[in-house]
Design an enzyme around this catalytic site. Structure first.
Site: not given
Length: 149
Positions: A49-53
């Site tokens: 969680e928290g990643c753009q991709s």
């Protein structure tokens, strides 16, 4: 090779490039060296969680060491997680938990990423350390016979 030497090696490698376009291209090259994650680990529960991709990260324990595999749908992100795995995989949990990943600042990675990718980097590191902590706790927890491991 210990974590410090791997980080020094990475700093030396990135020092060969003058600008960040070349460094991004190097990250893309590194993405190709990422160990293949088993398809069964490309599920929502392995997404960071928290990643753009999308980044899938799996950790397992082998002979007292944490072994990571990962994948991403974005090549630069995949290169970044390949770097993190190179430094942290196949290490004892305490090494992973206690180590400062100073190479990230030394190569200027964080400051050359977009804010969302930078947040993703922090999330990847956090998740890798959480896996290490979970394996540490699990290895210290006594079994039914009273032994740890």
């Amino acid at each position: 090779m210990d974590i410090e030497k791997v980080q020094e090696e990475i700093v030396d490698e990135f020092g060969l490039f003058d600008d960040w376009m070349d460094k991004y291209n190097y990250l893309i090259e590194l993405s190709k060296s990422l160990p293949v994650i088993d398809e069964k680990h490309k599920k929502p529960e392995y997404l960071i969680e928290g990643c753009q991709s999308r980044v899938w990260l799996h950790a397992g324990m082998d002979d007292g060491k944490v072994v990571y595999t990962a994948d991403s749908d974005a090549v630069i992100t995949k290169g970044i997680i390949a770097l993190l795995i190179r430094v942290l995989s196949d290490r004892k949990p305490d090494e992973i938990i206690d180590n400062d990943l100073w190479f990230i600042d030394r190569i200027g990675l964080k400051e050359n990423l977009s804010p969302t990718r930078s947040n993703g980097l922090v999330s990847m590191i956090k998740q890798m350390k959480l896996y290490a902590l979970a394996y540490k706790v699990k290895s210290e927890k006594p079994n039914d016979d009273g032994k740890t491991g």
